[in-house]
Design a protein around this motif. Structure first.
Motif: not given
Length: 566
Positions: A148, A151-152, A155, A256, A295-297, A314-315, A320, A473
């Motif tokens: 992960k 910053t995500n 997960y 989200q 991006s945090e993801k 992750n992205s 999400y 999430r």
């Protein structure tokens, strides 16, 4: 902070980049190279090369490579035709000029495609716990998930493992060796049962235009698979042979559940072909994001395969929020190829910073709609949200935040054309207009040459509902269809909003092209506001002058005391 975020993202992908050469010829059954016998949208991937952004010999624009220094991308091989761009020309004019020239229907390769992992494992069944798979050769192989990103916010978890258990999957990743043992490190997991089944599609045309938005707003069901709805077909009652048929796909991602700033959702356009078994994991998705923030993801604006776009651990958008897609099945690839060729030119300009991603005027929806507009598809406009309200909103927000820039942002949002501003409105407007163009509703306007091609080439239009993948999430929802709806769904006090902070990613001056004409920053005081202010000042001066003139006239009309004594 930006360096920490970049380092975190780099740590996730560095092992994949380093493993690229060693895993291209992995011996495990079902494992192949990421570009082997693959397509990227309408193009064969076998004419491309797997590289990282540090590729010194790559002949594509260096600005795009910079964003993927530590990640795997596909670049055109020697002799392949590559999409270009025009210096000193705005993106809309560039696409329009290119589309008016010769050879537009012969699709060139993009300068780069974000791949992320060196290998693909397909035809494997996920065993309970998601720690092992059984390959199509009957071999059991250990599975690990790519780490992960730090910053995500969430997960994959036990619910994710249950979601995939027992299903045949296609995974992008890399083989790791621990002594004699092989482990497949998965970055993307795509359920094979996501395939379309044309023969089983239920025909259910829209009775009212509002039903398209209603389809998006329907309560999210707990389901493992996708749902489809056929809106229109050219030859009702005939067998639907869609094998290798080209497509234009319009992807709408929802809001989200853990980020109030995401309520507008996201929009992207995909091109590709329907696979022989209804597959669509290899469609090319053109994903626009802000390059000037991290991006945090780990998302970076790029053309990328659909399985990466939706299902990267992750992205991936599907991890999400729920998503929807409207697909136009074509009998000729020319309209899809024209869009793909045009958007590839726009990506070249975006990487070079010939224009900037802007959340109101040049976001994921606006940039995509502009490409179609340049090609000749004039999607009916809805008009700005509230031009008059924007004046008061500017004054209020600027005063409340003590920032003219904050006032400018709200002013721009309320004045931008809604089909360019809001992903859900772009999705709805494009879908309804396609139905009108093909004659489902009957259009009254004169069609452009590109619109006539769409009318001739579209064989079917259908909707897809794509549920959110279970994870840690919070569950997402439908995106907003208006600015007023956005305001009704966020806390009244902005201090109570759930916001995911992101760090800036400054573009290196060394990569700037001196020939690029700098895009002017919007003035913190919009012209109408400045005009109102100027008229206010002018009005005050005129009022002051008039009062002074009247005062002088009264003095002249009334005799002074000494003049009254004669």
């Amino acid at each position: 902070m930006a360096r920490k975020l970049l380092a975190a993202a780099a740590a996730v992908v560095t092992s994949f980049a380093c493993a690229a050469e060693s895993t291209m010829n992995a011996s495990s059954a079902g494992v192949k190279g990421a570009l082997e016998a693959e397509s990227i949208g309408l193009l064969s991937a076998e004419s491309m090369l797997l590289r990282t952004g540090k590729c010194g010999a790559c002949t594509v624009p260096k600005q795009g490579l910079w964003y993927f220094e530590n990640d795997l991308i596909a670049v055109p091989g020697k002799g392949a035709a590559v999409s270009g761009f025009s210096r000193g020309v705005d993106r809309k004019s560039d696409v329009g000029n290119w589309a008016a020239g010769p050879g537009v229907e012969k699709l060139a390769y993009p300068s780069l495609v974000w791949i992320g992992a060196p290998s693909i494992l397909e035809g494997a069944v996920m065993l309970p716990g998601a720690g092992r798979v059984r390959t199509n050769a009957g071999i059991e192989l250990d599975i690990k998930l790519v780490p992960k990103i730090s910053t995500n916010l969430s997960y994959a978890n036990g619910a994710t493992a249950d979601y995939f258990a027992g299903r045949e999957v296609r995974m992008r990743g890399a083989i790791e060796r621990a002594g004699e043992k092989e482990v497949f490190v998965a970055r993307t997991i795509w359920p094979s049962d996501f395939a379309f089944e044309p023969a089983k599609l239920q025909s259910k045309p829209l009775r009212e235009p509002s039903e398209l938005a209603a389809f998006v707003r329907e309560p999210i069901k707990e389901t493992r698979g996708i749902e489809t709805r056929l809106l229109w077909e050219r030859h009702p009652g005939q067998a639907r042979d869609w094998k290798q048929k080209p497509v234009l796909g319009f992807v709408l991602n929802g809001a989200q559940g853990d980020d109030d700033e995401s309520l507008g959702g996201h929009f992207a356009v995909a091109t590709g072909r329907v696979g022989d078994r209804g597959e669509w994991s290899d469609w090319a998705v053109n994903n626009f994001y802000n390059l000037d923030s991290v991006s945090e993801k780990g998302i970076v604006a790029a053309t990328l395969p659909m399985d990466n776009y939706l299902m990267d651990l992750n992205s991936g958008q599907k991890y999400y929020r729920p998503s929807w897609m409207l697909v136009a099945v074509l009998n000729n690839q020319r309209t899809a190829a024209a869009f793909q060729g045009g958007v590839q030119r726009v990506f070249n300009q975006l990487y070079r910073h010939d224009f900037l991603y802007r959340h109101a005027s040049a976001n994921c929806a606006g940039i995509s709609v502009d490409v179609f507009d340049s090609l000749g598809w004039k999607i009916p406009k809805r008009g700005p949200t509230a031009p008059l309200k924007s004046l008061a909103a500017y004054a209020y927000i600027a005063a409340k935040d003590g920032s003219l820039q904050s006032g400018r942002k709200i002013y721009d949002y309320l004045n931008e054309e809604q089909t360019r501003l809001l992903p859900a409105v772009a999705f709805e407007a494009a879908g309804l207009d396609l139905l009108e163009i093909v004659g489902a509703k009957g259009t009254q306007r004169t069609l452009t040459a590109y619109e006539q091609q769409l009318r001739s080439d579209i064989d079917a239009i259908f909707l897809v509902r794509i549920p959110q993948t279970p994870s840690s999430r919070v569950t997402g929802s439908a995106p907003v269809f208006s600015f007023d709806e956005f305001q009704s769904r966020v806390p009244e006090n902005q201090a109570d909003w759930k916001i995911v902070p992101v760090a800036p990613r400054p573009f290196p001056d060394a990569l700037r092209d001196p020939s690029t004409v700098a895009e002017p920053e919007p003035s913190p005081i919009p012209l109408p506001i400045a005009a109102i202010g100027a008229f206010g000042v002018l009005g005050t001066l005129l009022l002051w002058r008039r009062r002074a003139t009247l005062k002088a006239a009264r003095k002249k009309a009334v005799p002074a005391p000494e003049e009254l004594v004669q």
